[in-house]
Design a protein around this motif. Structure first.
Motif, mmCIF file in Angstrom:
data_model
loop_
_atom_site.group_PDB
_atom_site.id
_atom_site.type_symbol
_atom_site.label_atom_id
_atom_site.label_comp_id
_atom_site.label_asym_id
_atom_site.label_seq_id
_atom_site.Cartn_x
_atom_site.Cartn_y
_atom_site.Cartn_z
ATOM 1 N N GLU A 154 0.828 -1.212 0.000
ATOM 2 C CA GLU A 154 0.000 0.000 0.000
ATOM 3 C C GLU A 154 0.860 1.259 0.000
ATOM 4 N N CYS A 155 2.022 1.177 0.653
ATOM 5 C CA CYS A 155 2.913 2.344 0.708
ATOM 6 C C CYS A 155 3.761 2.488 -0.547
ATOM 7 N N ALA A 156 3.814 1.426 -1.365
ATOM 8 C CA ALA A 156 4.729 1.425 -2.511
ATOM 9 C C ALA A 156 4.395 2.524 -3.507
ATOM 10 N N ASP A 157 3.108 2.680 -3.838
ATOM 11 C CA ASP A 157 2.718 3.707 -4.815
ATOM 12 C C ASP A 157 3.009 5.103 -4.290
ATOM 13 N N GLU A 158 2.727 5.307 -2.993
ATOM 14 C CA GLU A 158 3.005 6.617 -2.408
ATOM 15 C C GLU A 158 4.502 6.909 -2.441
ATOM 16 N N GLY A 159 5.308 5.890 -2.104
ATOM 17 C CA GLY A 159 6.758 6.076 -2.155
ATOM 18 C C GLY A 159 7.248 6.362 -3.554
ATOM 19 N N ARG A 160 6.656 5.674 -4.547
ATOM 20 C CA ARG A 160 7.053 5.898 -5.934
ATOM 21 C C ARG A 160 6.743 7.321 -6.358
ATOM 22 N N ILE A 161 5.586 7.828 -5.937
ATOM 23 C CA ILE A 161 5.198 9.190 -6.315
ATOM 24 C C ILE A 161 6.173 10.210 -5.724
ATOM 25 N N PHE A 162 6.536 10.031 -4.444
ATOM 26 C CA PHE A 162 7.467 10.982 -3.830
ATOM 27 C C PHE A 162 8.873 10.824 -4.387
ATOM 28 N N ARG A 163 9.190 9.637 -4.891
ATOM 29 C CA ARG A 163 10.516 9.408 -5.453
ATOM 30 C C ARG A 163 10.589 9.870 -6.904
ATOM 31 N N GLU A 164 9.622 9.470 -7.710
ATOM 32 C CA GLU A 164 9.659 9.748 -9.153
ATOM 33 C C GLU A 164 8.814 10.959 -9.538
ATOM 34 N N GLY A 165 7.832 11.292 -8.699
ATOM 35 C CA GLY A 165 6.947 12.406 -9.003
ATOM 36 C C GLY A 165 5.825 12.012 -9.953
ATOM 37 N N VAL A 166 4.999 12.980 -10.270
ATOM 38 C CA VAL A 166 3.924 12.764 -11.237
ATOM 39 C C VAL A 166 4.153 13.682 -12.429
ATOM 40 N N SER A 167 3.706 13.219 -13.568
ATOM 41 C CA SER A 167 3.880 13.969 -14.815
ATOM 42 C C SER A 167 2.569 14.649 -15.184
ATOM 43 N N VAL A 168 2.616 15.971 -15.305
ATOM 44 C CA VAL A 168 1.441 16.765 -15.661
ATOM 45 C C VAL A 168 1.719 17.472 -16.986
ATOM 46 N N VAL A 169 0.860 17.240 -17.967
ATOM 47 C CA VAL A 169 1.026 17.855 -19.289
ATOM 48 C C VAL A 169 -0.081 18.886 -19.514
ATOM 49 N N ILE A 170 0.320 20.087 -19.911
ATOM 50 C CA ILE A 170 -0.649 21.139 -20.233
ATOM 51 C C ILE A 170 -0.952 21.053 -21.726
ATOM 52 N N VAL A 171 -2.232 20.835 -22.047
ATOM 53 C CA VAL A 171 -2.648 20.596 -23.429
ATOM 54 C C VAL A 171 -3.722 21.606 -23.814
ATOM 55 N N GLY A 172 -3.708 22.016 -25.068
ATOM 56 C CA GLY A 172 -4.750 22.914 -25.561
ATOM 57 C C GLY A 172 -4.407 23.462 -26.933
ATOM 58 N N ARG A 173 -5.363 24.178 -27.489
ATOM 59 C CA ARG A 173 -5.109 24.830 -28.770
ATOM 60 C C ARG A 173 -4.048 25.925 -28.592
ATOM 61 N N PRO A 174 -3.487 26.406 -29.690
ATOM 62 C CA PRO A 174 -2.555 27.531 -29.587
ATOM 63 C C PRO A 174 -3.231 28.761 -28.986
ATOM 64 N N ASN A 175 -2.468 29.479 -28.184
ATOM 65 C CA ASN A 175 -2.886 30.778 -27.643
ATOM 66 C C ASN A 175 -4.019 30.714 -26.621
ATOM 67 N N VAL A 176 -4.190 29.572 -25.942
ATOM 68 C CA VAL A 176 -5.192 29.534 -24.874
ATOM 69 C C VAL A 176 -4.557 29.890 -23.524
#
Length: 375
Positions: A216-238
């Protein structure tokens, strides 16, 4: 003299400090020939230098061939086994110039000293029994940590927190195995060696439950170790690049009114409550682009596929366009947060676009330019 406990007959060396200019740069040597090599290249300032273990000595590194001085240094010999690798270790503290460090390292390699592979000092510490595998992994995590929380978690693991939990499970299994073997070896005994109910309870409490807790702690540890990837997506000029700049509190990406200004992805890390968040500004996705912009769009689609979370940005000050709906269809299977940008130009912020997207997907009204709604 106490002999080295090393399992490795070779002596290795490497620059132990990060590249770049600094006050001090350190070269580390580990192996049976460490002290002998130091004596060959190091001329101590004091004539009474005895190379006492764990003592720093001032002097110069010189070329034995002609006496040319490579650097004024501090050198320390650390006798096994009271060292990181449990081998004889030498550290030479030079001025933090890459050229100086490289010159000294090249000199060392002429004395049958091998260039250390990445992670080889920690590998030797593990092979020589100084640290277990969980602690070896913790060293890597400390070096790679991107937030203070990540460092804290890795330090706890280095201190043996994970090892103690795993070892307790191992000891419980060893005890249970011993009881089973006794029952097998003495099947004709009148007494009941194994109480099935008690045995199963021990299995549940001392093995299954602790393993479940670790998983149960493995995923939490992975997130704090590797982080999460957030991508900003949209049309041009938004406003994608404006959002990145607002989150970073610096002008990291160019912002203009010309569509297609961002032609490649821009990546940075944010520390969000101790969690490393890799935030990526992508090229605006549209049709009818030139070849260079098309390459940026192709890369954006690749990053979307790998993202943990997608920030889908729309221009909240105008009607939703067909291109917005088409683009949203390509990311709707991801974890999505819709960002309705430029809301400083809109009076009714609550009703914006709610009918255009599924009820299960949250919509956050923001203004990247005015830095509203992004706290």
């Amino acid at each position: 003299m106490q002999q080295s406990t090393s399992l490795n007959p070779t002596t290795i060396a490497a620059i132990a400090t990060p590249p770049g200019a600094g006050g001090i740069g350190i070269i580390r040597i580990s192996g049976p020939e460490s002290l002998a090599v130091l004596k060959q290249i190091f001329t101590p300032t004091s004539s009474s230098c005895l190379f006492t273990t764990h003592t720093l000595y001032h002097g110069k590194v010189t070329l034995p061939s002609d006496g040319k001085i490579l650097d004024e240094v501090m050198a320390v010999y650390m006798q096994a086994p009271r060292t990181y690798t449990r081998e004889d270790v030498v550290e030479i503290h030079c001025h933090g110039s890459y050229l100086v460090l490289q010159n000294v390292l090249e000199l060392l390699l002429t004395y049958n000293v091998h260039l250390a592979e990445p992670g080889e000092f920690t590998k030797r510490a593990f092979l020589n029994g100084r640290i277990d595998l969980t602690r070896a992994e913790a060293v890597i995590d400390i070096l790679a940590a991107k937030t203070r929380k990540g460092v804290d978690i890795a330090q706890e693991q280095l201190d043996g927190a994970l090892y103690r939990r795993v070892n307790a499970i191992r000891m419980a299994l060893a005890g249970m195995r011993a009881r089973i073997e006794v029952a097998i070896d003495f099947p004709d005994e009148d007494i009941e060696i194994i109480d099935t109910e008690s045995f199963l309870q021990t299995l549940e409490e001392d093995v299954i439950a602790p393993i479940s807790g670790l998983l149960e702690c493995a995923d939490e540890g992975r997130i704090f170790r590797e982080g999460v990837s957030v991508v900003i997506v949209g049309r041009p000029n938004v406003g994608k690049s404006s959002l990145l700049n607002a989150l970073l509190q610096e002008e990291r990406a160019l912002v203009t009114e010309i569509p297609g200004t961002t032609r490649d992805s821009i990546e940075e890390y944010l520390d969000v409550m101790g969690m490393p968040v890799r935030i990526i500004d992508t090229a605006g996705i549209r049709k009818n682009t030139d070849m260079v912009e098309e390459l940026g769009i192709k890369r954006a689609r690749q990053l979307i596929n790998k993202a943990d979370i997608v920030f889908f940005m729309v221009d909240g000050s105008v009607e939703l366009e067909p291109a917005d709906r088409e683009l949203f269809a390509t990311v709707s299977d991801k974890k999505v947060l819709i960002l309705a940008n430029k809301m400083d130009l809109v009076s009714d912020k609550e009703a914006v676009f709610r009918a255009d997207f599924p009820e299960t997907i949250p919509i956050l009204p923001i203004s990247a330019k005015e830095q509203q709604g992004i706290d």
